[in-house]
Design a protein around this motif. Structure first.
Motif, PDB file in Angstrom:
ATOM      1  N   GLY A  41       0.837  -1.205   0.000  1.00  0.00           N
ATOM      2  CA  GLY A  41       0.000   0.000   0.000  1.00  0.00           C
ATOM      3  C   GLY A  41       0.867   1.249   0.000  1.00  0.00           C
ATOM      4  O   GLY A  41       1.319   1.693   1.068  1.00  0.00           O
ATOM      5  N   ALA A  42       1.092   1.830  -1.174  1.00  0.00           N
ATOM      6  CA  ALA A  42       1.992   2.990  -1.281  1.00  0.00           C
ATOM      7  C   ALA A  42       1.565   4.165  -0.392  1.00  0.00           C
ATOM      8  O   ALA A  42       2.425   4.789   0.239  1.00  0.00           O
ATOM      9  CB  ALA A  42       2.132   3.419  -2.742  1.00  0.00           C
ATOM     10  N   PRO A  43       0.269   4.495  -0.298  1.00  0.00           N
ATOM     11  CA  PRO A  43      -0.082   5.665   0.519  1.00  0.00           C
ATOM     12  C   PRO A  43       0.318   5.519   1.994  1.00  0.00           C
ATOM     13  O   PRO A  43       0.908   6.437   2.575  1.00  0.00           O
ATOM     14  CB  PRO A  43      -1.605   5.762   0.363  1.00  0.00           C
ATOM     15  N   VAL A  44       0.019   4.380   2.599  1.00  0.00           N
ATOM     16  CA  VAL A  44       0.318   4.214   4.024  1.00  0.00           C
ATOM     17  C   VAL A  44       1.830   4.145   4.255  1.00  0.00           C
ATOM     18  O   VAL A  44       2.370   4.693   5.229  1.00  0.00           O
ATOM     19  CB  VAL A  44      -0.443   3.000   4.629  1.00  0.00           C
ATOM     20  N   ILE A  45       2.536   3.518   3.318  1.00  0.00           N
ATOM     21  CA  ILE A  45       4.001   3.419   3.420  1.00  0.00           C
ATOM     22  C   ILE A  45       4.630   4.803   3.275  1.00  0.00           C
ATOM     23  O   ILE A  45       5.476   5.216   4.091  1.00  0.00           O
ATOM     24  CB  ILE A  45       4.548   2.472   2.321  1.00  0.00           C
ATOM     25  N   ALA A  46       4.221   5.529   2.240  1.00  0.00           N
ATOM     26  CA  ALA A  46       4.820   6.852   1.987  1.00  0.00           C
ATOM     27  C   ALA A  46       4.495   7.819   3.120  1.00  0.00           C
ATOM     28  O   ALA A  46       5.331   8.631   3.522  1.00  0.00           O
ATOM     29  CB  ALA A  46       4.335   7.395   0.650  1.00  0.00           C
ATOM     30  N   ASP A  47       3.280   7.722   3.643  1.00  0.00           N
ATOM     31  CA  ASP A  47       2.876   8.590   4.747  1.00  0.00           C
ATOM     32  C   ASP A  47       3.805   8.391   5.953  1.00  0.00           C
ATOM     33  O   ASP A  47       4.299   9.347   6.557  1.00  0.00           O
ATOM     34  CB  ASP A  47       1.426   8.256   5.116  1.00  0.00           C
ATOM     35  N   ARG A  48       4.069   7.126   6.277  1.00  0.00           N
ATOM     36  CA  ARG A  48       4.937   6.845   7.425  1.00  0.00           C
ATOM     37  C   ARG A  48       6.380   7.268   7.153  1.00  0.00           C
ATOM     38  O   ARG A  48       7.057   7.836   8.023  1.00  0.00           O
ATOM     39  CB  ARG A  48       4.867   5.350   7.763  1.00  0.00           C
ATOM     40  N   LEU A  49       6.866   7.002   5.928  1.00  0.00           N
ATOM     41  CA  LEU A  49       8.254   7.352   5.616  1.00  0.00           C
ATOM     42  C   LEU A  49       8.434   8.870   5.522  1.00  0.00           C
ATOM     43  O   LEU A  49       9.495   9.395   5.841  1.00  0.00           O
ATOM     44  CB  LEU A  49       8.711   6.640   4.337  1.00  0.00           C
ATOM     45  N   TRP A  50       7.385   9.578   5.105  1.00  0.00           N
ATOM     46  CA  TRP A  50       7.421  11.046   5.144  1.00  0.00           C
ATOM     47  C   TRP A  50       7.624  11.514   6.595  1.00  0.00           C
ATOM     48  O   TRP A  50       8.449  12.373   6.889  1.00  0.00           O
ATOM     49  CB  TRP A  50       6.134  11.628   4.573  1.00  0.00           C
ATOM     50  N   ALA A  51       6.870  10.892   7.504  1.00  0.00           N
ATOM     51  CA  ALA A  51       7.003  11.250   8.927  1.00  0.00           C
ATOM     52  C   ALA A  51       8.415  10.961   9.435  1.00  0.00           C
ATOM     53  O   ALA A  51       8.897  11.624  10.358  1.00  0.00           O
ATOM     54  CB  ALA A  51       5.973  10.479   9.755  1.00  0.00           C
ATOM     55  N   GLU A  52       9.084   9.994   8.826  1.00  0.00           N
ATOM     56  CA  GLU A  52      10.469   9.678   9.215  1.00  0.00           C
ATOM     57  C   GLU A  52      11.480  10.590   8.532  1.00  0.00           C
ATOM     58  O   GLU A  52      12.681  10.478   8.768  1.00  0.00           O
ATOM     59  CB  GLU A  52      10.801   8.217   8.880  1.00  0.00           C
ATOM     60  N   GLY A  53      11.013  11.431   7.625  1.00  0.00           N
ATOM     61  CA  GLY A  53      11.920  12.390   6.997  1.00  0.00           C
ATOM     62  C   GLY A  53      12.143  12.219   5.507  1.00  0.00           C
ATOM     63  O   GLY A  53      12.826  13.036   4.890  1.00  0.00           O
ATOM     64  N   ALA A  54      11.570  11.179   4.897  1.00  0.00           N
ATOM     65  CA  ALA A  54      11.762  10.989   3.448  1.00  0.00           C
ATOM     66  C   ALA A  54      11.000  12.070   2.685  1.00  0.00           C
ATOM     67  O   ALA A  54       9.857  12.387   3.023  1.00  0.00           O
ATOM     68  CB  ALA A  54      11.276   9.605   3.030  1.00  0.00           C
ATOM     69  N   ARG A  55      11.645  12.645   1.670  1.00  0.00           N
ATOM     70  CA  ARG A  55      11.014  13.707   0.877  1.00  0.00           C
ATOM     71  C   ARG A  55      10.949  13.383  -0.603  1.00  0.00           C
ATOM     72  O   ARG A  55      10.278  14.083  -1.367  1.00  0.00           O
ATOM     73  CB  ARG A  55      11.785  15.033   1.086  1.00  0.00           C
ATOM     74  N   THR A  56      11.666  12.338  -1.033  1.00  0.00           N
ATOM     75  CA  THR A  56      11.655  11.911  -2.434  1.00  0.00           C
ATOM     76  C   THR A  56      11.247  10.440  -2.486  1.00  0.00           C
ATOM     77  O   THR A  56      11.723   9.635  -1.675  1.00  0.00           O
ATOM     78  CB  THR A  56      13.057  12.074  -3.065  1.00  0.00           C
ATOM     79  N   PHE A  57      10.352  10.118  -3.420  1.00  0.00           N
ATOM     80  CA  PHE A  57       9.862   8.744  -3.566  1.00  0.00           C
ATOM     81  C   PHE A  57       9.976   8.317  -5.027  1.00  0.00           C
ATOM     82  O   PHE A  57       9.791   9.142  -5.921  1.00  0.00           O
ATOM     83  CB  PHE A  57       8.397   8.650  -3.111  1.00  0.00           C
ATOM     84  N   TYR A  58      10.253   7.046  -5.249  1.00  0.00           N
ATOM     85  CA  TYR A  58      10.324   6.502  -6.601  1.00  0.00           C
ATOM     86  C   TYR A  58       9.147   5.573  -6.867  1.00  0.00           C
ATOM     87  O   TYR A  58       8.866   4.682  -6.060  1.00  0.00           O
ATOM     88  CB  TYR A  58      11.617   5.703  -6.799  1.00  0.00           C
ATOM     89  N   VAL A  59       8.494   5.779  -8.009  1.00  0.00           N
ATOM     90  CA  VAL A  59       7.495   4.839  -8.510  1.00  0.00           C
ATOM     91  C   VAL A  59       7.954   4.384  -9.892  1.00  0.00           C
ATOM     92  O   VAL A  59       8.866   4.981 -10.476  1.00  0.00           O
ATOM     93  CB  VAL A  59       6.092   5.477  -8.581  1.00  0.00           C
ATOM     94  N   ALA A  60       7.317   3.346 -10.427  1.00  0.00           N
ATOM     95  CA  ALA A  60       7.678   2.866 -11.762  1.00  0.00           C
ATOM     96  C   ALA A  60       6.777   3.523 -12.803  1.00  0.00           C
ATOM     97  O   ALA A  60       7.256   4.186 -13.721  1.00  0.00           O
ATOM     98  CB  ALA A  60       7.566   1.342 -11.827  1.00  0.00           C
ATOM     99  N   ARG A  61       5.477   3.347 -12.656  1.00  0.00           N
ATOM    100  CA  ARG A  61       4.511   3.752 -13.676  1.00  0.00           C
ATOM    101  C   ARG A  61       3.988   5.164 -13.441  1.00  0.00           C
ATOM    102  O   ARG A  61       3.917   5.642 -12.294  1.00  0.00           O
ATOM    103  CB  ARG A  61       3.289   2.798 -13.661  1.00  0.00           C
TER     104      ARG A  61
END
Ligand SMILES: *Cc1c(COP(=O)(O)O)cnc(C)c1O
Length: 359
Positions: A41-61
């Motif tokens: 689930g990209a939304p829940v994963i990205a939401d948590r990693l944003w809270a950890e400080g991630a600001r750039t994310f990679y997707v394929a499509r």
């Protein structure tokens, strides 16, 4: 309830992010959340990693980029699309403020044309030996020779991808590193990114300005075997439906795939193809139940598997069996089925009911 259950441990995700940050020694971590966050689930994963400080994310499509932009609409995330500026994608990329990872000269032309009189952000993918996506080193020379090719692009980042990082002794690692250094020297003011999860476990020279971990955030070891710094994020379980005794000489399942050498106690579990169990779990597949690994018996069915529980008293209808996760590392379950953690994660079926913990 007899649904299979996916337990998503967000605290373990955070712990893995912290472990990889430590490995990265201060360089930016830009998580790969393609394939719907490796099936979790990209939304829940990205939401948590944003809270950890991630600001750039990679997707394929492209579609994954659009969906992630919507999910993170209130945040100023950089979302890089690895497929790049594919034909017909320009307006959608621009509209959703996505950063295409340009991987060919025609894509660079197309994104320049999209920029019209303005400027657009872009990343560049160079191929250093995997021969998947990216410009060849000689094409990069052509590109920097013709300055107008890049003039409308805000080129923020140049990436390449390692083919054998999960095998540290493989000679292609050092060769790719050398080619990456040579090629990126032609683009002096552009940030550089080479490592995936496994690359972070090679030496410091592979770190550059940004790393792009995927599978080890989600619990897969960098070398395809469990790693002490990486915790299970996904645990998949399914309940026992019934316990039966198979007399010696009788068989279990489709194709009579397993025959009892002795009287055997068997539990039938509510998990099958439609829950992400692979056919290749026969004949070496294992599950975890009541403190031990147990063998799968015979072939998987659409909705059912059989496991051996001869020396186990705890088996009863409703008791949960772990297919992989906290007790049975995903890399071990994958190896027993002749596959990888990547495939197990991305095949967790939508039929599994998801329970989020640590949220
Ligand atoms: C999928 C991918 C990653 C992440 O790789 P992992 O092995 O899952 O860490 C990084 N970079 C690129 C270009 C990818 O395609």
């Amino acid at each position: 309830m007899t649904e299979s259950r996916l337990t998503l441990d967000l605290d373990a995700l955070s712990a893995n992010y912290a472990a990889l940050r430590k490995r990265a020694g201060g360089v930016e971590l830009a998580p790969a959340v393609k394939a719907d966050g490796y099936g979790l689930g990209a939304p829940v994963i990205a939401d948590r990693l944003w809270a950890e400080g991630a600001r750039t994310f990679y997707v394929a499509r492209l579609s994954e980029g659009v969906a992630l932009r919507q999910a993170l609409s209130d945040r100023d995330a950089t979302i890089c699309v690895l497929d790049g500026a594919t034909p017909g994608s320009g307006d959608t990329l621009e509209g959703a403020k996505l950063t295409p990872v340009l991987n060919s000269l025609p894509q660079i032309e197309a994104w320049n044309a999209q920029a019209r009189s303005g400027r657009l952000r872009a990343a560049l993918h160079v191929d250093t030996g995997m021969n998947r996506l990216g410009l060849r080193p000689e094409e990069v020379k052509v590109l920097v020779g013709a300055t107008d090719r890049l003039k409308r692009l805000d080129l923020d980042l140049v990436i390449s991808h390692l083919a054998c990082a999960d095998t540290p002794s493989h000679p292609l690692n050092a060769l790719q590193l050398e080619r990456f250094q040579e090629t990126t020297a032609l683009l002096p003011n552009v940030r550089r990114s080479l490592s995936n999860s496994a690359g972070l476990f090679l030496d410091e020279a592979y770190r550059f300005d940004q790393a792009r971990p995927g599978v080890s955030l989600y619990g897969g070891g960098p070398e395809g075997v469990p790693h002490p710094e990486i915790r299970a994020v996904a645990t998949v379980e399914a309940p026992i439906l019934q316990v039966r005794v198979v007399p010696r000489g009788e068989s279990v399942g489709y194709g009579a795939g397993w025959t009892a050498p002795d009287t055997t106690r068997v539990a039938i579990v509510a998990a099958g193809y439609a829950d992400g169990v692979l056919r290749s779990t026969h004949p070496n597949g294992q599950v975890w139940f009541d403190g031990a690994r147990r063998r799968l018996l015979g072939r998987v069915s659409m909705d059912l598997i059989a496991i051996e529980i001869t020396d186990c008293d705890a088996a009863r209808p409703g008791a949960m069996v772990e297919l992989f996760g906290r007790n049975l590392p995903i890399d071990d379950a994958a190896a027993a089925a002749g596959t990888s953690a990547y495939e197990l994660l991305t095949r967790i079926a939508p039929r599994a009911r998801t329970v989020v913990i640590g949220g």
